[in-house]
Motif scaffolding. Structure first.
Motif, PDB file in Angstrom:
ATOM      1  N   LEU A 102     -20.238 -17.017 -34.726  1.00 48.58           N
ATOM      2  CA  LEU A 102     -20.706 -15.384 -33.164  1.00 48.58           C
ATOM      3  C   LEU A 102     -21.036 -16.612 -32.442  1.00 48.58           C
ATOM      4  O   LEU A 102     -21.211 -16.403 -30.735  1.00 48.58           O
ATOM      5  CB  LEU A 102     -21.461 -14.079 -32.938  1.00 48.58           C
ATOM      6  CG  LEU A 102     -21.106 -13.043 -33.777  1.00 48.58           C
ATOM      7  CD1 LEU A 102     -22.392 -12.370 -33.619  1.00 48.58           C
ATOM      8  CD2 LEU A 102     -19.768 -12.390 -32.557  1.00 48.58           C
TER       9      LEU A 102
ATOM     10  N   LEU B 256     -21.666 -14.338 -40.008  1.00 44.19           N
ATOM     11  CA  LEU B 256     -21.449 -13.515 -38.775  1.00 44.19           C
ATOM     12  C   LEU B 256     -22.320 -14.159 -37.331  1.00 44.19           C
ATOM     13  O   LEU B 256     -21.440 -14.372 -36.558  1.00 44.19           O
ATOM     14  CB  LEU B 256     -21.145 -12.577 -39.047  1.00 44.19           C
ATOM     15  CG  LEU B 256     -21.118 -11.661 -37.548  1.00 44.19           C
ATOM     16  CD1 LEU B 256     -19.344 -11.400 -37.535  1.00 44.19           C
ATOM     17  CD2 LEU B 256     -21.699  -9.843 -37.775  1.00 44.19           C
ATOM     18  N   THR B 257     -23.170 -14.625 -37.705  1.00 50.63           N
ATOM     19  CA  THR B 257     -23.592 -15.528 -36.904  1.00 50.63           C
ATOM     20  C   THR B 257     -23.517 -16.561 -36.293  1.00 50.63           C
ATOM     21  O   THR B 257     -23.064 -17.082 -35.030  1.00 50.63           O
ATOM     22  CB  THR B 257     -25.600 -15.583 -37.371  1.00 50.63           C
ATOM     23  OG1 THR B 257     -25.708 -14.292 -37.350  1.00 50.63           O
ATOM     24  CG2 THR B 257     -26.135 -15.986 -35.501  1.00 50.63           C
TER      25      THR B 257
ATOM     26  N   TRP C 142     -16.802  -8.861 -32.027  1.00 49.51           N
ATOM     27  CA  TRP C 142     -17.399  -8.903 -33.027  1.00 49.51           C
ATOM     28  C   TRP C 142     -16.465  -9.010 -34.391  1.00 49.51           C
ATOM     29  O   TRP C 142     -16.098  -9.683 -35.771  1.00 49.51           O
ATOM     30  CB  TRP C 142     -17.936  -8.148 -32.874  1.00 49.51           C
ATOM     31  CG  TRP C 142     -18.895  -7.103 -34.023  1.00 49.51           C
ATOM     32  CD1 TRP C 142     -18.999  -6.963 -35.710  1.00 49.51           C
ATOM     33  CD2 TRP C 142     -20.439  -7.411 -34.495  1.00 49.51           C
ATOM     34  NE1 TRP C 142     -20.178  -6.833 -36.230  1.00 49.51           N
ATOM     35  CE2 TRP C 142     -21.469  -6.994 -35.798  1.00 49.51           C
ATOM     36  CE3 TRP C 142     -21.568  -8.118 -33.334  1.00 49.51           C
ATOM     37  CZ2 TRP C 142     -22.896  -7.621 -36.338  1.00 49.51           C
ATOM     38  CZ3 TRP C 142     -23.147  -8.328 -33.701  1.00 49.51           C
ATOM     39  CH2 TRP C 142     -23.251  -8.214 -35.237  1.00 49.51           C
TER      40      TRP C 142
ATOM     41  N   PRO D 153     -26.383 -10.839 -32.395  1.00 51.41           N
ATOM     42  CA  PRO D 153     -26.437 -10.714 -33.805  1.00 51.41           C
ATOM     43  C   PRO D 153     -27.830 -10.220 -34.376  1.00 51.41           C
ATOM     44  O   PRO D 153     -28.384  -9.666 -35.319  1.00 51.41           O
ATOM     45  CB  PRO D 153     -25.781 -11.507 -34.881  1.00 51.41           C
ATOM     46  CG  PRO D 153     -26.321 -12.280 -33.720  1.00 51.41           C
ATOM     47  CD  PRO D 153     -25.831 -12.122 -32.120  1.00 51.41           C
TER      48      PRO D 153
ATOM     49  N   ALA E 219     -25.981 -14.020 -27.427  1.00 51.44           N
ATOM     50  CA  ALA E 219     -26.419 -14.604 -28.620  1.00 51.44           C
ATOM     51  C   ALA E 219     -27.548 -13.900 -28.130  1.00 51.44           C
ATOM     52  O   ALA E 219     -29.251 -13.038 -28.932  1.00 51.44           O
ATOM     53  CB  ALA E 219     -26.493 -15.034 -30.111  1.00 51.44           C
TER      54      ALA E 219
ATOM     55  N   ARG F 165     -26.007  -5.135 -31.189  1.00 47.87           N
ATOM     56  CA  ARG F 165     -25.654  -5.835 -31.627  1.00 47.87           C
ATOM     57  C   ARG F 165     -23.254  -6.060 -31.141  1.00 47.87           C
ATOM     58  O   ARG F 165     -23.539  -7.212 -31.139  1.00 47.87           O
ATOM     59  CB  ARG F 165     -26.000  -6.009 -32.979  1.00 47.87           C
ATOM     60  CG  ARG F 165     -27.360  -6.443 -33.285  1.00 47.87           C
ATOM     61  CD  ARG F 165     -27.569  -6.095 -34.964  1.00 47.87           C
ATOM     62  NE  ARG F 165     -29.074  -6.266 -35.481  1.00 47.87           N
ATOM     63  CZ  ARG F 165     -29.413  -5.717 -36.654  1.00 47.87           C
ATOM     64  NH1 ARG F 165     -28.763  -5.418 -37.945  1.00 47.87           N
ATOM     65  NH2 ARG F 165     -30.490  -5.708 -36.479  1.00 47.87           N
ATOM     66  N   ARG F 166     -23.194  -5.507 -31.921  1.00 49.91           N
ATOM     67  CA  ARG F 166     -21.643  -5.303 -31.667  1.00 49.91           C
ATOM     68  C   ARG F 166     -20.992  -5.623 -30.413  1.00 49.91           C
ATOM     69  O   ARG F 166     -20.469  -6.367 -29.756  1.00 49.91           O
ATOM     70  CB  ARG F 166     -20.685  -4.546 -32.828  1.00 49.91           C
ATOM     71  CG  ARG F 166     -19.316  -4.468 -32.996  1.00 49.91           C
ATOM     72  CD  ARG F 166     -18.890  -3.138 -33.069  1.00 49.91           C
ATOM     73  NE  ARG F 166     -20.227  -3.212 -34.501  1.00 49.91           N
ATOM     74  CZ  ARG F 166     -20.443  -2.196 -35.324  1.00 49.91           C
ATOM     75  NH1 ARG F 166     -20.586  -0.549 -34.437  1.00 49.91           N
ATOM     76  NH2 ARG F 166     -21.223  -2.221 -36.394  1.00 49.91           N
TER      77      ARG F 166
ATOM     78  N   TRP G  13     -27.749  -1.609 -34.720  1.00 50.78           N
ATOM     79  CA  TRP G  13     -26.263  -2.454 -35.234  1.00 50.78           C
ATOM     80  C   TRP G  13     -25.074  -2.046 -34.388  1.00 50.78           C
ATOM     81  O   TRP G  13     -24.192  -2.900 -33.644  1.00 50.78           O
ATOM     82  CB  TRP G  13     -26.111  -1.598 -36.467  1.00 50.78           C
ATOM     83  CG  TRP G  13     -26.187  -2.157 -37.674  1.00 50.78           C
ATOM     84  CD1 TRP G  13     -27.434  -1.712 -38.939  1.00 50.78           C
ATOM     85  CD2 TRP G  13     -26.011  -3.039 -38.121  1.00 50.78           C
ATOM     86  NE1 TRP G  13     -27.041  -2.512 -39.961  1.00 50.78           N
ATOM     87  CE2 TRP G  13     -26.667  -4.045 -38.818  1.00 50.78           C
ATOM     88  CE3 TRP G  13     -25.151  -4.984 -37.722  1.00 50.78           C
ATOM     89  CZ2 TRP G  13     -26.694  -5.192 -39.806  1.00 50.78           C
ATOM     90  CZ3 TRP G  13     -25.151  -5.747 -38.295  1.00 50.78           C
ATOM     91  CH2 TRP G  13     -25.931  -5.866 -40.040  1.00 50.78           C
TER      92      TRP G  13
ATOM     93  N   GLU H 280     -15.833 -11.406 -37.500  1.00 50.45           N
ATOM     94  CA  GLU H 280     -15.936 -10.857 -39.363  1.00 50.45           C
ATOM     95  C   GLU H 280     -14.589 -11.943 -39.660  1.00 50.45           C
ATOM     96  O   GLU H 280     -15.342 -12.259 -41.187  1.00 50.45           O
ATOM     97  CB  GLU H 280     -16.205  -9.986 -38.834  1.00 50.45           C
ATOM     98  CG  GLU H 280     -16.946  -9.036 -38.109  1.00 50.45           C
ATOM     99  CD  GLU H 280     -17.084  -7.154 -39.051  1.00 50.45           C
ATOM    100  OE1 GLU H 280     -17.680  -6.342 -38.821  1.00 50.45           O
ATOM    101  OE2 GLU H 280     -15.555  -6.408 -38.296  1.00 50.45           O
TER     102      GLU H 280
END
Length: 454
Positions: free
Chosen positions: A427, A423-424, A409, A146, A437, A140-141, A137, A413
């Motif tokens: 992003l 979210l994806t 990020w 993601p 990504a 990813r951020r 996590w 959101e």
């Protein structure tokens, strides 16, 4: 991959030192190929996001670090173009995943290399397995990936040491020194016959990664001491974990001295303000960063930044309590936000004020109000739209990967709430977002339509 001759690469490194070129070509793989750069006799260098140094001892090869999983095959090809001699040893300068995942092709050869590391590397790998979900996590951020999954299998060291270890292969000596800095398991390597120093991530052509907000404790004061000790070795070649080599005793000494001076200044100022009884908030805003040092091409705050180092020093020396009594046993954030929104006349009123502060250029205050509004009304599309604009604006103005990753990020959101997507999707709307990504992780600023980095 683009092919380059060693002369071209070394000329490029000279231009970077002089401030006439950026690190971007190096960090994005422009010089990464199936051939090593020959720095000097017996020294090969694999320039990539995470570098690898290769030494020909006359009785086999020694690698310092092994890069990440994406470059493992190319590293193997480059080493084999350099020499067909067996790889006798691979030294892990520390256990970060971008330095330890290139050994597998060499393990498959008839002579399996010995992996050497500090004794704390094994404990790091254990922690990585136990906290794989958390590490997935936060990375990813941090990097805008993601779909990133954290690895749970690692090449364990065959030989470990505690304070210092001397390894001899053929005509070369490898002096391994433990130092706490970016990590607790760090090793720097000194090859006296070649006057060559491999720093690992104790030097990365960026302001030191000593404050990373989402990672475990860093050790800035001990890091500075290690830089001073390295400076006393008289190295003529410095091969860093990230960024380009430095060739020339004067340049090496200057780079190490400046980096130590930056950390020492942050440590001294932070300690002085803490000793005066100030709260964390006052310490953060009271430390003055030596701007003349940040202006150096090897100390730009493009990955971490000094404000985060100050926070990490507070955590190291003072614990988690920031001296604000309301934060000792706080109410849930959503409850506080709801009360503040009610007092202000509603979440949208708070968000509207955040938008005005944003237009006035006060990003810090704008983010406080936008965040409070979103906590009070998490499903309100207009509140989310304002929060997204606040954080996307801030991401575009930041220099450090750490801050940009968190802000991108957060913006995604809220954009997902405002647009009814996920979210994806948010992003990956832009080309730069899609590149991030896909796992294009690097250190440094990359100009693109997001004004962000890959």
């Amino acid at each position: 991959m683009t092919e380059h001759t060693p002369l071209t690469y070394l000329d490029y490194t000279d231009r970077v030192w002089r401030g006439e070129e950026t690190l971007l070509p190096h960090l994005t793989g422009a010089f990464t190929s199936d051939e090593l750069v020959r720095i000097r006799d017996r020294i090969g260098f694999f320039p990539a996001f995470a570098n690898v140094a290769v030494f020909d001892s006359g009785a086999g090869l020694v690698l310092v670090d092994s890069g990440d999983v994406r470059t493992a095959g190319l590293l193997h090809s480059a080493v084999r173009s350099f020499s067909q001699d067996p790889v006798r040893s691979v030294v892990f300068t520390h256990g970060h995943v971008d330095h330890v995942f290139g050994v597998a092709p060499f393990d498959a050869e008839p002579v399996r290399p010995e992996v050497i590391a500090h004794e704390a590397v094994a404990a790091r790998f254990d922690r990585y397995v136990e906290t794989a979900g958390y590490n997935a996590w936060i990375n990813r951020r941090q990097f805008g990936v993601p779909g990133l999954e954290w690895p749970t299998e690692y090449r364990r060291p065959d030989t470990t040491y505690r304070d210092r270890l001397t390894v001899r292969h053929g005509e070369l000596t490898f002096e391994l020194f433990h130092a706490r800095g970016e990590t607790d398991d760090h090793t720097y390597v000194w090859v006296p016959e070649l006057k060559t120093l491999c720093t690992g991530d104790l030097f990365i052509w960026n302001s030191p990664n000593a404050g990373n907000p989402q990672k475990v404790q860093r050790y800035p004061e001990e890091w500075a001491r290690a830089l001073r000790a390295m400076g006393e070795l008289g190295a003529e070649v410095l091969l860093p974990g990230h960024g380009i080599p430095i060739v020339g005793a004067d340049r090496v000494a200057r780079a190490l001295d400046d980096t130590a001076a930056l950390l020492e200044s942050l440590c001294a100022q932070t300690r002085e303000l803490m000793n005066a009884g100030l709260r964390l908030d006052a310490v953060i805003h009271g430390v003055k960063v030596p701007e003349e040092l940040l202006a150096k091409p090897y100390l730009h705050p493009a990955y971490d930044e000094p404000e985060f180092v100050v926070r990490n020093l507070w955590r190291l020396w003072g614990g988690w309590y920031d001296q604000n009594p309301a934060h000792l046993k706080p109410a849930p954030e959503t409850a506080v936000a709801a009360e503040l929104a009610d007092a202000a006349g509603g979440a949208l009123v708070l968000a509207g004020r955040a938008a005005r502060l944003l237009d006035e250029g006060d990003l810090r205050l704008a983010s406080h109000l936008a965040e409070t509004a979103a906590l009070a009304a998490p499903a309100d599309a207009e509140v989310a739209r304002i929060r997204a604009r606040v954080y996307e604006t801030w991401a575009g103005r930041e220099t450090s990967t750490m801050a940009r990753g968190v802000f991108h990020w957060a913006a995604a959101e809220s954009a997902a709430v405002a647009e009814g997507t996920d979210l994806t999707t948010e992003l990956t709307r832009s080309a730069a977002g899609r590149e991030r990504a896909a796992g294009a992780i690097s250190v440094g600023v990359v100009a693109d339509e997001d004004s962000c980095c890959g």
